[in-house]
Design a protein around this motif. Structure first.
Motif, PDB file in Angstrom:
ATOM      1  N   PRO A 180      -9.891 -23.983 -16.324  1.00 59.88           N
ATOM      2  CA  PRO A 180      -8.645 -23.401 -15.797  1.00 59.88           C
ATOM      3  C   PRO A 180      -7.763 -22.804 -16.886  1.00 59.88           C
ATOM      4  O   PRO A 180      -7.055 -21.823 -16.648  1.00 59.88           O
ATOM      5  CB  PRO A 180      -7.971 -24.582 -15.083  1.00 59.88           C
ATOM      6  CG  PRO A 180      -8.624 -25.814 -15.637  1.00 59.88           C
ATOM      7  CD  PRO A 180     -10.019 -25.410 -15.974  1.00 59.88           C
ATOM      8  N   GLU A 181      -7.816 -23.373 -18.092  1.00 56.68           N
ATOM      9  CA  GLU A 181      -7.005 -22.851 -19.184  1.00 56.68           C
ATOM     10  C   GLU A 181      -7.386 -21.418 -19.554  1.00 56.68           C
ATOM     11  O   GLU A 181      -6.546 -20.660 -20.056  1.00 56.68           O
ATOM     12  CB  GLU A 181      -7.149 -23.749 -20.422  1.00 56.68           C
ATOM     13  CG  GLU A 181      -6.575 -25.138 -20.285  1.00 56.68           C
ATOM     14  CD  GLU A 181      -7.508 -26.131 -19.615  1.00 56.68           C
ATOM     15  OE1 GLU A 181      -7.151 -27.311 -19.510  1.00 56.68           O
ATOM     16  OE2 GLU A 181      -8.614 -25.716 -19.187  1.00 56.68           O
ATOM     17  N   VAL A 222     -12.186 -15.860  -9.893  1.00 57.22           N
ATOM     18  CA  VAL A 222     -13.432 -16.307 -10.508  1.00 57.22           C
ATOM     19  C   VAL A 222     -14.296 -17.062  -9.504  1.00 57.22           C
ATOM     20  O   VAL A 222     -13.822 -17.535  -8.468  1.00 57.22           O
ATOM     21  CB  VAL A 222     -13.158 -17.192 -11.739  1.00 57.22           C
ATOM     22  CG1 VAL A 222     -12.563 -16.368 -12.868  1.00 57.22           C
ATOM     23  CG2 VAL A 222     -12.243 -18.365 -11.381  1.00 57.22           C
ATOM     24  N   GLY A 223     -15.573 -17.205  -9.862  1.00 57.87           N
ATOM     25  CA  GLY A 223     -16.492 -17.896  -8.968  1.00 57.87           C
ATOM     26  C   GLY A 223     -16.329 -19.399  -8.963  1.00 57.87           C
ATOM     27  O   GLY A 223     -16.723 -20.067  -8.011  1.00 57.87           O
ATOM     28  N   GLY A 224     -15.771 -19.933 -10.048  1.00 51.06           N
ATOM     29  CA  GLY A 224     -15.604 -21.373 -10.100  1.00 51.06           C
ATOM     30  C   GLY A 224     -14.772 -21.806 -11.282  1.00 51.06           C
ATOM     31  O   GLY A 224     -14.535 -21.037 -12.216  1.00 51.06           O
ATOM     32  N   LEU A 225     -14.317 -23.060 -11.231  1.00 51.72           N
ATOM     33  CA  LEU A 225     -13.564 -23.670 -12.329  1.00 51.72           C
ATOM     34  C   LEU A 225     -14.234 -24.983 -12.689  1.00 51.72           C
ATOM     35  O   LEU A 225     -14.693 -25.721 -11.811  1.00 51.72           O
ATOM     36  CB  LEU A 225     -12.112 -23.915 -11.916  1.00 51.72           C
ATOM     37  CG  LEU A 225     -11.268 -22.661 -11.656  1.00 51.72           C
ATOM     38  CD1 LEU A 225      -9.934 -23.041 -11.028  1.00 51.72           C
ATOM     39  CD2 LEU A 225     -11.036 -21.876 -12.947  1.00 51.72           C
ATOM     40  N   ILE A 226     -14.285 -25.267 -13.979  1.00 47.49           N
ATOM     41  CA  ILE A 226     -14.889 -26.506 -14.457  1.00 47.49           C
ATOM     42  C   ILE A 226     -13.817 -27.342 -15.146  1.00 47.49           C
ATOM     43  O   ILE A 226     -12.971 -26.818 -15.872  1.00 47.49           O
ATOM     44  CB  ILE A 226     -16.077 -26.228 -15.399  1.00 47.49           C
ATOM     45  CG1 ILE A 226     -16.711 -27.545 -15.871  1.00 47.49           C
ATOM     46  CG2 ILE A 226     -15.676 -25.357 -16.586  1.00 47.49           C
ATOM     47  CD1 ILE A 226     -18.028 -27.352 -16.600  1.00 47.49           C
ATOM     48  N   TYR A 227     -13.859 -28.654 -14.900  1.00 47.95           N
ATOM     49  CA  TYR A 227     -12.814 -29.555 -15.384  1.00 47.95           C
ATOM     50  C   TYR A 227     -13.397 -30.603 -16.328  1.00 47.95           C
ATOM     51  O   TYR A 227     -14.552 -31.033 -16.181  1.00 47.95           O
ATOM     52  CB  TYR A 227     -12.112 -30.223 -14.203  1.00 47.95           C
ATOM     53  CG  TYR A 227     -11.372 -29.233 -13.337  1.00 47.95           C
ATOM     54  CD1 TYR A 227     -10.026 -28.975 -13.544  1.00 47.95           C
ATOM     55  CD2 TYR A 227     -12.028 -28.533 -12.329  1.00 47.95           C
ATOM     56  CE1 TYR A 227      -9.344 -28.037 -12.763  1.00 47.95           C
ATOM     57  CE2 TYR A 227     -11.366 -27.603 -11.545  1.00 47.95           C
ATOM     58  CZ  TYR A 227     -10.022 -27.365 -11.768  1.00 47.95           C
ATOM     59  OH  TYR A 227      -9.355 -26.437 -10.999  1.00 47.95           O
ATOM     60  N   PHE A 228     -12.553 -31.014 -17.278  1.00 53.30           N
ATOM     61  CA  PHE A 228     -12.953 -31.986 -18.283  1.00 53.30           C
ATOM     62  C   PHE A 228     -11.976 -33.160 -18.272  1.00 53.30           C
ATOM     63  O   PHE A 228     -10.969 -33.151 -17.557  1.00 53.30           O
ATOM     64  CB  PHE A 228     -13.015 -31.323 -19.653  1.00 53.30           C
ATOM     65  CG  PHE A 228     -14.084 -30.272 -19.751  1.00 53.30           C
ATOM     66  CD1 PHE A 228     -15.354 -30.607 -20.202  1.00 53.30           C
ATOM     67  CD2 PHE A 228     -13.838 -28.958 -19.364  1.00 53.30           C
ATOM     68  CE1 PHE A 228     -16.355 -29.637 -20.265  1.00 53.30           C
ATOM     69  CE2 PHE A 228     -14.828 -27.992 -19.429  1.00 53.30           C
ATOM     70  CZ  PHE A 228     -16.096 -28.342 -19.882  1.00 53.30           C
TER      71      PHE A 228
END
Length: 454
Positions: free
Chosen positions: A130-131, A155-161
């Motif tokens: 997201p950043e 966007v097609g997707g967001l990845i989180y940590f």
């Protein structure tokens, strides 16, 4: 008399001068008041215009969502409408071709893609943190910056940590709001393999699941299934719909870089565990992503920090590593991640001195797509890894990956550079729009699969 008259005249003159001064002061004050009033009116008008613009944009985005859903509903109901007889009229029986679920899904996906502008199509190929689109240092909530970012870059997707996760309530609210703000369906992704690579479990937000290595040692693939159910249940409860797991690599060389992240050292051992975990995730409505084709377990080097090379022969890959991925493909896995590892035996014929598998048409298209018959989504490993970012610009890596046959681009080092580079490549013909549409069809087949009712 003259002296008195003179004093009287001077006094009169002074009074007139004072009156003039007061008059001028009143006029000046009136002018200032009018100016301030005008400025206030202009400021209010600007504020109203900005508010109207925000409301209009929000309404437009909601209208686009509603139009998209209405179009899908129309497509789903059209078959029944065509079969409905006209009351009171004799009908001549005509053969009705009933669409299969797959054909219905294809119609929905094609209709959605057909009306998308090229800018949205290109954005839909990326999964990023997201950043990368909001510009914030650490995303822990989804507010106006997220809403604006997803409007500009759908966007097609967001990845989180782990850095994005503070508490259960915070995570649920952030993901829920993110989905609401999106103009198109999103992959909400995370790396949750079990063991050391467990973003939620390591922050205390999910049950800890054992590593693949330890699960493989139990001798019971049902333990991998239970791990998939446990992980999938936790992910879906927060709003995740994509897990970048399980690892389908095997530790085929001594001191393999993958360590205990693999289920074992041979295909016969690993395959049933991989299939079982896919099934566990799938039952919890979470898509699985096998990684890292053709097999990071075949190298001792870490692609995060630079070149990682395997000297395995093509015959060895086909007999061992490929067999595990083939088992996952046969089990219906939605997505496969391509490694940045260099495998010279699989890229024979390339004229480039360094070809990571993720940028190789021979590996992505000729082998995974055609030889192994995988028709799901192929995604790169993170493009900000040293094996890519040390040797290619963000623009080059994104373009080369798409040309190789990848459908999605994970975490480029510079998202805007990669996005603009791909967009320009489509506009100037370096990449055809049909190549983009082909990738989007695979992506949206996953995203819209749950819209069909058996």
């Amino acid at each position: 008399m003259d002296e008195k008259q003179q004093v009287k005249d001077e006094k009169k003159q002074t009074q007139e001068e004072k009156r003039d001064v007061r008059k001028k002061r009143r006029i000046r004050n009136q002018i200032l008041a009018y100016v301030v009033l005008i400025l206030l009116i202009l400021a209010a008008a600007a504020g109203i215009m900005m508010l109207v613009k925000q409301v209009t944009n929000a309404a437009r985005q909601q209208e686009e969502k509603e139009d998209s859903q209405a179009m899908i509903n129309d497509l789903l109901s059209s078959e029944n409408e065509l079969q409905s007889p006209t009351p009171g009229a004799e009908q001549t029986p005509e053969p009705v071709v009933e669409l299969t679920q797959e054909q219905k899904l294809d119609e929905i996906v094609n209709a959605v893609i057909e009306v998308m502008p090229i800018e949205d199509k290109v954005a839909g190929l990326f999964i990023v943190a997201p950043e990368a689109i909001t510009g914030v240092a650490k995303a822990v909530k989804a507010g106006d910056s997220t809403k604006d970012a997803l409007s500009k870059y759908p966007v097609g997707g967001l990845i989180y940590f782990a850095s994005n996760m503070q508490s259960a309530d915070q995570l649920k609210e952030m993901l829920h709001n993110t989905v609401i703000f999106a103009r198109a369906p999103l992959f909400i992704a995370v790396d949750e393999e079990g063991g050391s690579v467990s973003r939620l479990a390591n922050t205390g937000l999910a049950e800890k699941v054992d590593s693949a290595g330890n699960i493989g040692k139990t001798g019971d693939p049902n333990n991998a299934y239970q791990a998939g159910v446990t992980i999938g249940s936790a992910l879906s409860s927060y709003g995740f719909n994509l897990d970048l797991a399980p690892v389908a690599d095997i530790s085929s060389v001594e001191n393999s870089y993958m360590g205990d992240r693999t289920y074992g050292s041979d295909a016969q051992t690993a395959s049933p565990y991989v299939v079982s975990m896919i099934q566990g995730l799938k039952e919890q409505k979470v898509s699985a992503c096998l990684k890292h084709f053709p097999g990071n377990g075949a190298t001792t080097q870490d692609p995060h920090t630079g070149i990682a090379t395997s000297d395995r022969t093509a015959e060895q890959f086909r007999a061992e590593e490929f067999a595990v991925f083939q088992a996952g493909i046969d089990a219906g896995v939605d997505m496969i991640m391509i490694s940045h590892m260099e495998a010279p035996a699989l890229t024979v014929g390339s004229t480039e001195p360094y070809v990571p598998c993720s940028l190789s048409k021979a590996v992505v298209t000729d082998i995974l797509r055609n030889e192994l018959g995988f028709d799901g989504v192929i995604i790169t490993d993170a493009l900000n890894m040293g094996a890519i970012s040390d040797y290619f610009s963000s623009e080059e890596a994104a373009i080369y990956a798409l040309q190789a046959g990848c459908d999605m681009l994970l975490m480029p080092e510079n998202f805007e550079e990669a996005y603009n580079g791909v967009l320009e490549a489509v506009k100037n013909g370096t990449i055809s729009e049909e190549r983009i549409d082909d990738a989007l069809r695979r992506i949206y087949r996953i995203k819209y699969a749950d819209r069909l009712v058996e």
